[in-house]
Design a protein around this motif. Structure first.
Motif, short mmCIF file in Angstrom:
data_model
loop_
_atom_site.label_atom_id
_atom_site.label_comp_id
_atom_site.label_asym_id
_atom_site.label_seq_id
_atom_site.Cartn_x
_atom_site.Cartn_y
_atom_site.Cartn_z
N VAL A 98 0.83 -1.21 0.00
CA VAL A 98 0.00 0.00 0.00
C VAL A 98 0.86 1.25 0.00
N PHE A 99 1.80 1.33 0.92
CA PHE A 99 2.57 2.57 1.04
C PHE A 99 3.59 2.74 -0.10
N PHE A 100 4.14 1.65 -0.59
CA PHE A 100 5.02 1.75 -1.74
C PHE A 100 4.22 2.20 -2.97
N GLY A 101 3.04 1.61 -3.14
CA GLY A 101 2.19 1.99 -4.27
C GLY A 101 1.77 3.45 -4.21
N LEU A 102 1.39 3.92 -3.03
CA LEU A 102 1.00 5.33 -2.88
C LEU A 102 2.18 6.27 -3.14
N THR A 103 3.36 5.87 -2.66
CA THR A 103 4.55 6.69 -2.88
C THR A 103 4.84 6.82 -4.37
N ILE A 104 4.80 5.71 -5.08
CA ILE A 104 5.06 5.75 -6.53
C ILE A 104 3.99 6.58 -7.23
N LEU A 105 2.72 6.42 -6.83
CA LEU A 105 1.62 7.18 -7.43
C LEU A 105 1.85 8.69 -7.27
N VAL A 106 2.19 9.10 -6.05
CA VAL A 106 2.42 10.52 -5.80
C VAL A 106 3.63 11.03 -6.57
N LEU A 107 4.68 10.24 -6.63
CA LEU A 107 5.89 10.68 -7.33
C LEU A 107 5.67 10.78 -8.84
N VAL A 108 4.95 9.84 -9.41
CA VAL A 108 4.67 9.91 -10.85
C VAL A 108 3.86 11.17 -11.15
N PHE A 109 2.86 11.43 -10.31
CA PHE A 109 2.08 12.65 -10.50
C PHE A 109 2.97 13.88 -10.34
N THR A 110 3.89 13.84 -9.36
CA THR A 110 4.79 14.97 -9.12
C THR A 110 5.70 15.22 -10.31
N PHE A 111 6.20 14.15 -10.90
CA PHE A 111 7.06 14.32 -12.08
C PHE A 111 6.29 14.97 -13.23
N PHE A 112 5.04 14.55 -13.43
CA PHE A 112 4.20 15.20 -14.44
C PHE A 112 3.99 16.67 -14.07
N ALA A 113 3.73 16.92 -12.79
CA ALA A 113 3.49 18.29 -12.33
C ALA A 113 4.72 19.17 -12.54
N GLU A 114 5.89 18.59 -12.35
CA GLU A 114 7.12 19.36 -12.57
C GLU A 114 7.20 19.86 -14.01
N ILE A 115 6.79 19.03 -14.93
CA ILE A 115 6.84 19.41 -16.35
C ILE A 115 5.84 20.52 -16.63
N THR A 116 4.62 20.40 -16.10
CA THR A 116 3.61 21.44 -16.35
C THR A 116 4.00 22.74 -15.62
N PHE A 117 4.61 22.62 -14.44
CA PHE A 117 5.05 23.80 -13.71
C PHE A 117 6.16 24.51 -14.49
N TRP A 118 7.07 23.74 -15.04
CA TRP A 118 8.14 24.33 -15.85
C TRP A 118 7.56 25.03 -17.08
N ASP A 119 6.58 24.43 -17.68
CA ASP A 119 5.92 25.03 -18.85
C ASP A 119 5.35 26.40 -18.51
N GLU A 120 4.83 26.56 -17.31
CA GLU A 120 4.19 27.81 -16.91
C GLU A 120 5.19 28.82 -16.36
N PHE A 121 6.18 28.35 -15.56
CA PHE A 121 7.03 29.29 -14.81
C PHE A 121 8.52 29.18 -15.14
N ARG A 122 8.91 28.21 -15.98
CA ARG A 122 10.32 28.01 -16.31
C ARG A 122 11.17 27.93 -15.04
N SER A 123 10.69 27.13 -14.11
CA SER A 123 11.34 27.02 -12.81
C SER A 123 10.99 25.68 -12.18
N ARG A 124 11.85 25.23 -11.28
CA ARG A 124 11.48 24.11 -10.42
C ARG A 124 10.43 24.59 -9.43
N PHE A 125 9.85 23.67 -8.69
CA PHE A 125 8.85 24.07 -7.70
C PHE A 125 9.44 25.16 -6.80
#
Length: 662
Positions: A98-125
């Motif tokens: 459960v916790f490994f699966g949730l960790t991977i789920l959150v991290l995959v979403f975070t990696f996608f979010a990093e790309i969209t955040f860069w698209d908007e702000f040209r910056s890391r979080f």
């Protein structure tokens, strides 16, 4: 006690902690791929010299390793402290899956979010990402409207499932459950991880990744998650602890000299309180102030744009008082609001709009109210966002917004009205379309006129914002197709509002002040991207005056200039000045969350935390900053603007009661 070397080569220990080992390796690998993706994305501006490229990758790997340890630490503690008799039981398996699966789920979403955040702000979080955690409704809705959310969620779930399947196929889970090393053996793995994690948390700072003069290399060197938590921990910054200072007395003396004018009467030391006098006949028109979302100067034909996306703004610019060389103080809406209402440079950290104890300040509304004006703030979204309602409500404005039941602070007394569904023709994540908010303002203005109330109506627009959607059939660019369409619709809505207003009986006695809150983008390869602070500003319908102002100036100068044109006498606590004065000293104050800049013509000095500073010449042709030797007088002035501004807020000297005292 077993030999330590044998512990680290022990098959049972390796097997038990294999899930953590492969997780860390996988995290670093994916982070490397994302870093290479960002390098390719910004290949025109990032430095690709061999030394710079290698240092970017190595620094990034270092921060990725620390981030991976930080994320893996709870799991490693669990693997180390789980009683030996419970290893491999159903409880152990459920918890790990459960916790490994949730960790991977959150991290995959975070990696996608990093790309969209860069698209908007040209910056890391950064601090923007931290802010967005608070306003989940707007953010989630914006993501849903800007991106194919079902596809995104499906992708996240698919990748997460793929990682779990890979770990299962490689028997990593099986080995974790089947091997049962003793606790002593496991502690010799846990303790070094705890020590290393503690070193990163306590001693490695996010700014350690800022080794280059190229901002893109610095940002790509960072780890997004590490940057997020660094911003979370440092969301408030004390100026005197982190920035160069010269002492309050010297700072205020310098600023009083910079603000000197024959129409100013300074009242005391360690202050900029002054009475502004005028020998003209005062005028008292209504004022409609429009803060336009992300309206960069570069969108206008006047500044070289050939896409014809601001035809109306272009037309009134030549028929008004037009500021051609005006710069935003910051990169976010709340910075623009702070600049125009308080006429103050951007102090480090959060905007004053979002800080505690920001009620009953001496703002431009204080001056309007002293002259009998009815002051109102119009926003098409929920004014809870970015603390706007509390700020404007706590400083004398009546609120009109699209609230969803948000509650104003008990510390303020104000009136607030919802924009009703019947008044809305189009709405997206950020609020009603510009036409709707303008129509609301027109309705209120009609009521104010009937009551004989002179009005100061402050409008914050929203349409020129991702997802760039607006009512269909209004312009020749389809809704949702990109920034150009949103800009052209915002321009169309402005023109339509002014066309309707011309038929109103109050129009002839109404001045319209139009300015951007900030540019559409603000990030570049240099630590401050000067060109992306250039915004248009217009004072329209002030008689027959048609003036093009070439002087370099700031958002903070807009209202002092208007007040001078109206020949008003008033108490000032503002850092802004009348641009029309022959004694005006040209300069612009520009900043990010951490970087604080003073620009005078093509010279720029940037103050940074850790009491650092650097001086540059700005090459307008390629929008680059070239390092120059620091001029002490220039440094002194830059420090004075920011040190004195921070002193006034920190010591409650921006309060109405402090400014009005005799």
């Amino acid at each position: 006690m077993p030999n330590i070397f044998s512990v680290y080569t022990s098959g049972s220990v390796k097997a038990r902690f294999g899930i953590a080992t492969y997780f860390i390796k996988g995290f670093i690998t994916v982070s490397l791929l994302i870093r290479l993706f960002f390098v390719s994305w910004e290949y025109k501006d990032v430095s690709l010299a061999v030394g710079d490229f290698l240092r970017t990758m190595i620094t990034g790997a270092f921060f990725d390793f620390g981030t991976a340890l930080f994320i893996a630490l709870p799991g490693i503690l669990y693997l180390g402290f789980m009683p030996k008799r419970l290893i491999g039981t159903l409880l152990d398996k459920v918890l790990i899956y459960v916790f490994f699966g949730l960790t991977i789920l959150v991290l995959v979403f975070t990696f996608f979010a990093e790309i969209t955040f860069w698209d908007e702000f040209r910056s890391r979080f950064n601090f923007i990402a931290v802010d967005y955690l608070i306003y989940t409704y707007e953010v989630v809705k914006n993501i849903n409207e800007s991106y194919p959310l079902p596809l995104l969620i499906s992708g996240v779930l698919l990748i997460t499932g793929g990682v779990l399947a890979l770990f299962y196929k490689k028997k990593i889970f099986l080995n974790t459950f089947s091997q049962k090393p003793g606790r002593t053996e496991r502690m010799l793995v846990v303790l070094p991880v705890v020590v290393l994690s503690s070193v990163f948390i306590l001693f490695v700072k996010n700014e350690d990744a800022e080794w280059s003069g190229n901002r893109y290399n610095n940002e790509i060197s960072k780890s997004g998650i590490y940057s997020f938590f660094a911003a979370f921990r440092n969301n408030r910054i004390k100026y005197d602890e982190f920035y160069t200072t010269i002492g309050e007395g010297e700072a205020f003396n310098t600023i009083r000299s910079a603000l000197y004018s024959s129409d100013n009467r300074f009242l005391d030391n360690n202050s900029i309180r002054r009475d502004v006098v005028s020998d003209g006949v005062p005028r008292k028109p209504n004022v409609v102030f429009i803060l336009m979302e992300s309206m960069s100067a570069s969108f206008m034909k006047e500044f070289g744009n050939t896409n014809n996306i601001t035809p109306y703004l272009d037309s009134i610019a030549s028929n008004s008082i037009f500021f051609k060389n005006l710069y935003a103080t910051g990169t976010r809406t709340v910075r623009g609001m702070e600049a125009v209402t308080l006429c103050i440079p951007p102090t480090p950290g959060q905007s004053i709009v979002k800080r505690p104890d920001n009620h009953k300040l001496y703002t431009v509304a204080s001056i309007f109210k002293n002259k009998g004006y009815d002051c109102n703030f119009f926003y098409g979204g929920d004014g809870y966002f970015d603390n706007m309602n509390n700020y404007f409500g706590g400083n004398g404005f009546t609120i009109y917004d699209r609230g969803r039941g948000s509650i104003l602070s008990d510390a303020i007394e104000t009136r607030r009205f919802n924009i009703d569904d019947i008044e809305v023709t189009f709405e997206n994540a950020w609020g009603v379309c510009d036409e709707d908010i303008y129509n609301k303002m027109l309705t209120v203005a009609d009521s104010q006129y009937k009551k004989g109330l002179p009005f100061f109506n402050f409008i914050m627009t929203t349409s020129n914002h991702k997802p760039y959607t607006y009512p269909a059939g209004k312009i020749d660019i389809p809704s949702g197709s990109g920034r150009d369409g949103a800009v052209k619709y915002a321009d169309y809505a402005l023109g339509k509002m002014l066309s309707i207003a011309r038929a109103r009986p109050w129009f002839k006695n109404t001045v319209f002040v139009i300015v951007a809150d900030h540019c559409a983008s603000s990030a570049g390869k240099d630590e401050i991207d000067v060109a992306h602070y250039h915004i248009p500003a217009v004072i329209y319908n002030l008689g027959s005056e048609k003036i093009q102002i070439e002087k370099q100036c700031s958002q903070i100068d807009l209202f002092p200039t208007l007040f001078s044109l109206l020949h008003w006498e008033y108490r000032s606590n503002f850092f802004g000045s009348n641009v029309m004065s022959s004694q005006f000293r040209e300069r612009a104050l520009i900043g990010t969350y951490i970087k604080l800049g003073l620009m005078k013509q093509d010279k720029v000095i940037v103050l940074s935390h850790q009491k650092k500073y650097a001086m540059y010449s700005w090459e307008k042709q390629d929008n680059s900053l070239k390092p120059q030797p620091v001029e002490n007088s220039f440094l002194k002035e830059a420090v004075s603007w920011y040190e004195s501004a921070d002193h006034l807020f920190s010591n409650r000297l921006l309060k109405e009661s402090a400014v009005k005292k005799q």
